[in-house]
Design a protein around this motif. Structure first.
Motif, PDB file in Angstrom:
ATOM      1  N   GLN A 224     -10.742   2.769  16.133  1.00 57.73           N
ATOM      2  CA  GLN A 224     -11.670   1.488  16.675  1.00 57.73           C
ATOM      3  C   GLN A 224     -11.189   1.115  18.116  1.00 57.73           C
ATOM      4  OE1 GLN A 224     -10.801  -2.445  16.064  1.00 57.73           O
ATOM      5  NE2 GLN A 224     -12.731  -2.917  15.196  1.00 57.73           N
ATOM      6  N   LEU A 225      -9.778   1.357  18.367  1.00 53.63           N
ATOM      7  CA  LEU A 225      -9.310   0.826  19.692  1.00 53.63           C
ATOM      8  C   LEU A 225      -9.799   1.810  20.697  1.00 53.63           C
ATOM      9  CD1 LEU A 225      -5.676  -0.079  18.810  1.00 53.63           C
ATOM     10  CD2 LEU A 225      -7.429  -1.790  19.425  1.00 53.63           C
ATOM     11  N   ALA A 226      -9.918   3.377  20.373  1.00 52.83           N
ATOM     12  CA  ALA A 226     -10.465   4.250  21.337  1.00 52.83           C
ATOM     13  C   ALA A 226     -11.888   4.087  21.705  1.00 52.83           C
ATOM     14  CB  ALA A 226     -10.372   5.696  20.681  1.00 52.83           C
ATOM     15  N   GLY A 227     -12.605   3.735  20.628  1.00 50.45           N
ATOM     16  CA  GLY A 227     -13.889   3.496  21.012  1.00 50.45           C
ATOM     17  C   GLY A 227     -14.223   2.029  21.616  1.00 50.45           C
ATOM     18  N   ILE A 228     -13.547   1.207  21.490  1.00 56.97           N
ATOM     19  CA  ILE A 228     -13.583  -0.072  22.304  1.00 56.97           C
ATOM     20  C   ILE A 228     -13.035   0.094  23.782  1.00 56.97           C
ATOM     21  CG2 ILE A 228     -12.895  -2.397  22.862  1.00 56.97           C
ATOM     22  CD1 ILE A 228     -12.448  -2.722  19.587  1.00 56.97           C
ATOM     23  N   ALA A 229     -12.110   1.102  23.952  1.00 57.93           N
ATOM     24  CA  ALA A 229     -11.729   1.268  25.258  1.00 57.93           C
ATOM     25  C   ALA A 229     -12.653   2.114  26.009  1.00 57.93           C
ATOM     26  CB  ALA A 229     -10.459   2.270  25.215  1.00 57.93           C
TER      27      ALA A 229
ATOM     28  N   PRO B 273       0.850  -1.230  -0.057  1.00 60.65           N
ATOM     29  CA  PRO B 273       0.064  -0.008   0.013  1.00 60.65           C
ATOM     30  C   PRO B 273       0.712   1.276  -0.030  1.00 60.65           C
ATOM     31  CG  PRO B 273       0.131  -0.930   2.252  1.00 60.65           C
ATOM     32  CD  PRO B 273       0.824  -1.817   1.148  1.00 60.65           C
ATOM     33  N   SER B 274       0.283   2.601  -0.487  1.00 64.63           N
ATOM     34  CA  SER B 274       0.984   3.558  -0.331  1.00 64.63           C
ATOM     35  C   SER B 274       1.048   4.384   1.305  1.00 64.63           C
ATOM     36  CB  SER B 274       0.290   4.699  -1.286  1.00 64.63           C
ATOM     37  OG  SER B 274      -1.056   4.835  -0.536  1.00 64.63           O
ATOM     38  N   GLU B 275       1.831   5.299   1.178  1.00 61.75           N
ATOM     39  CA  GLU B 275       2.032   5.649   2.499  1.00 61.75           C
ATOM     40  C   GLU B 275       0.638   6.417   3.080  1.00 61.75           C
ATOM     41  OE1 GLU B 275       4.407   5.688   4.789  1.00 61.75           O
ATOM     42  OE2 GLU B 275       5.286   4.333   3.472  1.00 61.75           O
ATOM     43  N   GLU B 276      -0.093   6.892   2.174  1.00 61.82           N
ATOM     44  CA  GLU B 276      -1.564   7.620   2.641  1.00 61.82           C
ATOM     45  C   GLU B 276      -2.265   6.412   2.974  1.00 61.82           C
ATOM     46  OE1 GLU B 276      -4.715  10.762   1.228  1.00 61.82           O
ATOM     47  OE2 GLU B 276      -3.560   9.561  -0.228  1.00 61.82           O
ATOM     48  N   MET B 277      -2.202   5.289   2.176  1.00 58.29           N
ATOM     49  CA  MET B 277      -3.370   4.078   2.591  1.00 58.29           C
ATOM     50  C   MET B 277      -2.990   3.522   4.111  1.00 58.29           C
ATOM     51  SD  MET B 277      -3.112   2.182  -1.170  1.00 58.29           S
ATOM     52  CE  MET B 277      -4.021   0.706  -0.822  1.00 58.29           C
ATOM     53  N   ARG B 278      -1.490   3.394   4.248  1.00 59.67           N
ATOM     54  CA  ARG B 278      -0.831   3.284   5.572  1.00 59.67           C
ATOM     55  C   ARG B 278      -1.571   3.858   6.914  1.00 59.67           C
ATOM     56  NH1 ARG B 278       2.694  -0.815   5.977  1.00 59.67           N
ATOM     57  NH2 ARG B 278       3.789  -1.592   4.147  1.00 59.67           N
ATOM     58  N   LYS B 279      -1.682   5.381   6.456  1.00 63.47           N
ATOM     59  CA  LYS B 279      -1.976   6.224   7.402  1.00 63.47           C
ATOM     60  C   LYS B 279      -3.390   6.419   7.774  1.00 63.47           C
ATOM     61  CE  LYS B 279      -2.275  11.363   8.108  1.00 63.47           C
ATOM     62  NZ  LYS B 279      -2.145  12.780   7.472  1.00 63.47           N
ATOM     63  N   VAL B 280      -4.094   6.132   6.578  1.00 60.24           N
ATOM     64  CA  VAL B 280      -5.570   6.133   6.745  1.00 60.24           C
ATOM     65  C   VAL B 280      -6.007   4.729   7.570  1.00 60.24           C
ATOM     66  CG1 VAL B 280      -7.820   5.787   5.692  1.00 60.24           C
ATOM     67  CG2 VAL B 280      -6.452   7.408   4.880  1.00 60.24           C
ATOM     68  N   TYR B 281      -5.429   3.534   7.315  1.00 66.19           N
ATOM     69  CA  TYR B 281      -5.618   2.664   8.167  1.00 66.19           C
ATOM     70  C   TYR B 281      -5.151   2.541   9.559  1.00 66.19           C
ATOM     71  CZ  TYR B 281      -6.035  -2.374   9.137  1.00 66.19           C
ATOM     72  OH  TYR B 281      -6.377  -3.662   9.424  1.00 66.19           O
ATOM     73  N   SER B 282      -4.131   3.324   9.463  1.00 65.72           N
ATOM     74  CA  SER B 282      -3.633   3.198  11.147  1.00 65.72           C
ATOM     75  C   SER B 282      -4.615   4.215  11.846  1.00 65.72           C
ATOM     76  CB  SER B 282      -2.238   3.870  10.969  1.00 65.72           C
ATOM     77  OG  SER B 282      -1.757   4.351  12.548  1.00 65.72           O
ATOM     78  N   THR B 283      -5.213   5.173  11.322  1.00 71.18           N
ATOM     79  CA  THR B 283      -5.923   6.104  11.771  1.00 71.18           C
ATOM     80  C   THR B 283      -7.451   5.261  12.126  1.00 71.18           C
ATOM     81  OG1 THR B 283      -5.158   8.015  10.631  1.00 71.18           O
ATOM     82  CG2 THR B 283      -7.386   8.246  11.634  1.00 71.18           C
ATOM     83  N   VAL B 284      -7.805   4.600  11.266  1.00 74.23           N
ATOM     84  CA  VAL B 284      -8.982   3.762  11.335  1.00 74.23           C
ATOM     85  C   VAL B 284      -8.863   3.036  12.808  1.00 74.23           C
ATOM     86  CG1 VAL B 284     -10.762   2.381  10.610  1.00 74.23           C
ATOM     87  CG2 VAL B 284      -9.969   4.158   9.386  1.00 74.23           C
ATOM     88  N   LEU B 285      -7.823   2.153  12.743  1.00 74.28           N
ATOM     89  CA  LEU B 285      -7.398   1.245  13.809  1.00 74.28           C
ATOM     90  C   LEU B 285      -7.427   1.900  15.095  1.00 74.28           C
ATOM     91  CD1 LEU B 285      -6.567  -1.430  14.819  1.00 74.28           C
ATOM     92  CD2 LEU B 285      -4.258  -1.193  14.219  1.00 74.28           C
ATOM     93  N   GLN B 286      -6.752   2.958  15.129  1.00 72.68           N
ATOM     94  CA  GLN B 286      -6.837   3.660  16.508  1.00 72.68           C
ATOM     95  C   GLN B 286      -8.129   4.096  16.765  1.00 72.68           C
ATOM     96  OE1 GLN B 286      -3.790   3.605  18.469  1.00 72.68           O
ATOM     97  NE2 GLN B 286      -3.127   2.463  16.552  1.00 72.68           N
TER      98      GLN B 286
ATOM     99  N   LYS C 174     -13.224  11.514  17.438  1.00 74.29           N
ATOM    100  CA  LYS C 174     -12.274  12.435  17.789  1.00 74.29           C
ATOM    101  C   LYS C 174     -10.902  11.884  17.227  1.00 74.29           C
ATOM    102  CE  LYS C 174     -10.171  15.065  21.553  1.00 74.29           C
ATOM    103  NZ  LYS C 174      -8.709  14.755  21.145  1.00 74.29           N
ATOM    104  N   VAL C 175     -10.706  10.725  16.879  1.00 73.68           N
ATOM    105  CA  VAL C 175      -9.262  10.227  16.675  1.00 73.68           C
ATOM    106  C   VAL C 175      -9.164  10.460  15.215  1.00 73.68           C
ATOM    107  CG1 VAL C 175      -8.088   8.205  16.045  1.00 73.68           C
ATOM    108  CG2 VAL C 175      -8.982   8.637  18.129  1.00 73.68           C
ATOM    109  N   ILE C 176     -10.460  10.159  14.495  1.00 72.36           N
ATOM    110  CA  ILE C 176     -10.435  10.460  12.927  1.00 72.36           C
ATOM    111  C   ILE C 176     -10.524  12.083  12.651  1.00 72.36           C
ATOM    112  CG2 ILE C 176     -11.997  10.217  11.047  1.00 72.36           C
ATOM    113  CD1 ILE C 176     -12.849   7.309  12.009  1.00 72.36           C
ATOM    114  N   GLU C 177     -11.317  12.797  13.609  1.00 79.72           N
ATOM    115  CA  GLU C 177     -11.114  14.268  13.259  1.00 79.72           C
ATOM    116  C   GLU C 177      -9.849  14.902  13.547  1.00 79.72           C
ATOM    117  OE1 GLU C 177     -14.545  15.452  15.940  1.00 79.72           O
ATOM    118  OE2 GLU C 177     -15.864  14.910  14.346  1.00 79.72           O
ATOM    119  N   ASP C 178      -9.283  14.375  14.375  1.00 82.00           N
ATOM    120  CA  ASP C 178      -7.843  14.952  14.962  1.00 82.00           C
ATOM    121  C   ASP C 178      -6.918  14.417  13.904  1.00 82.00           C
ATOM    122  OD1 ASP C 178      -8.928  16.000  17.260  1.00 82.00           O
ATOM    123  OD2 ASP C 178      -7.899  14.412  18.573  1.00 82.00           O
TER     124      ASP C 178
END
Length: 354
Positions: free
Chosen positions: A249-254, A234-247, A271-275
């Motif tokens: 989800q983890l924040a929501g689960i917490a 994947p491209s760097e942007e794809m990795r960034k978006v994926y990482s953002t979504v994962l973080q 908030k994670v996605i907006e930030d």
């Protein structure tokens, strides 16, 4: 498994003498059986009416209710009227979200009692799953997790989204699923920006994300999960978006636990996605309840200011969708407890590169 006792125990709270259960999911919740019938759950007795296609199975499987077979001469409605009279029912609750206007008008005219909208009675009971229901959902999720592991080995460049979706369903059925929870979503590349895109004849290609949203039913209960995988680097942007979504989800689960309003859980993930600067590309809610149906209440979204109950099974599915480019969604199912939640989805969340 049935919940007739729980339904009857709630009648007084809702000012009812009995509850009429006519929907397919309501029928299954009440008596643990799919038979296209009617259930009358009253304080002084429960009745179940079904036709000749289901009567033999109903007599073997349904407990806690007197069972009567309908005929062309004695219909479901006629048997319900008999039960209303025999049980002395004056106020009869019904599932207003499922009953058609024409059926309501017909029953209002012919039933010798008052019909009272009372879908919340069953809906609130269904919102909190008991251990037996949760066990069935965990089994459904085990099947879904195993199918995901298999599909990751199956996918090759040039396959179409439709082929992958077909194979996913095949794998779940082979692993013991009764049927699908819903039509699976498999979208790739620019189609990934469509949260509920329909699998088509587009071939998957290297350098693309593939988002797969799927689930199955086991014992009448649903699973639901989404994973986004990369086919090739994947491209760097794809990795960034994926990482953002994962973080996110983890924040929501917490933030997820019984007693927390749905909007607070949604807000923690949002908030994670907006930030990260992607707020405008996350348009749907963080999660929905599921069980007998794939979409139940209550929801973990920005509109729900009510506390979620213990035992609720709620999806955790933030996403980012960049129009015409790609999208990422990661989804698990969580069971709410007083201390937090149990994530019953066991597939890896870290970015998988096929």
């Amino acid at each position: 498994m049935n919940h007739l006792k729980q339904i009857v125990a709630k009648l007084e709270e809702y000012g009812l003498d009995a509850m009429l259960v006519s929907s397919e999911p309501g029928e299954f919740y009440a008596i643990g059986f799919h038979g296209e019938g009617l259930v009358v759950a009253a304080k002084n007795g429960c009745r179940y009416f079904t036709d000749s296609r289901y009567i033999e199975s109903a007599e073997k499987q349904v407990t806690g209710a007197d069972i009567t077979m309908t005929t062309t001469a004695v219909t479901h409605k006629a048997l319900a009227i008999q039960a209303i009279q025999a049980l002395g029912i004056k106020k009869l609750g019904f599932e207003e979200g499922y009953m058609t206007v024409s059926t309501f008008n017909e029953y209002t005219k012919e039933f010798p009692c008052e019909l009272v909208p009372a879908q919340k009675l069953i809906g609130n009971l269904r919102a909190s799953k008991d251990p037996e229901e949760i066990a069935l959902m965990k089994k459904a999720q085990e099947i879904t997790d195993a199918a995901f592991a298999k599909i990751c080995k199956f996918i090759q460049p040039g396959m179409t989204e439709r082929q992958i979706a077909a194979q996913l369903q095949f794998e779940m059925l082979l692993l013991g699923a009764e049927k699908m929870s819903f039509d699976p979503i498999v979208v790739s590349g620019p189609n990934g920006s469509l949260p509920h895109g329909i699998p088509g004849d587009k071939p998957v290609q290297k350098g693309e994300f593939i988002t797969m949203d799927f689930g199955c039913k086991y014992g009448g209960y649903c699973s639901d999960m989404t994973r986004t995988v990369a086919l090739g680097e994947p491209s760097e942007e794809m990795r960034k978006v994926y990482s953002t979504v994962l973080q996110a989800q983890l924040a929501g689960i917490a933030a997820t636990r019984a007693g927390v309003p749905g909007k607070e859980i949604d807000g923690a993930a949002r908030k994670v996605i907006e930030d990260a600067g992607y707020g405008e590309y996350f348009g749907h809610g963080y999660g929905h309840s599921l069980g007998i149906e794939i979409h139940e209440t209550p929801n973990a979204n920005s509109r729900n200011d009510k506390p979620l109950p213990e035992g609720a099974c709620v999806s955790a599915e933030p996403g980012i969708y960049l129009p015409g480019r790609f999208g990422v969604r990661i989804e698990d199912v969580t069971v709410l407890t007083a201390e937090g939640c149990e994530d019953i989805t066991n597939s890896p969340k870290e970015l998988i590169i096929l």
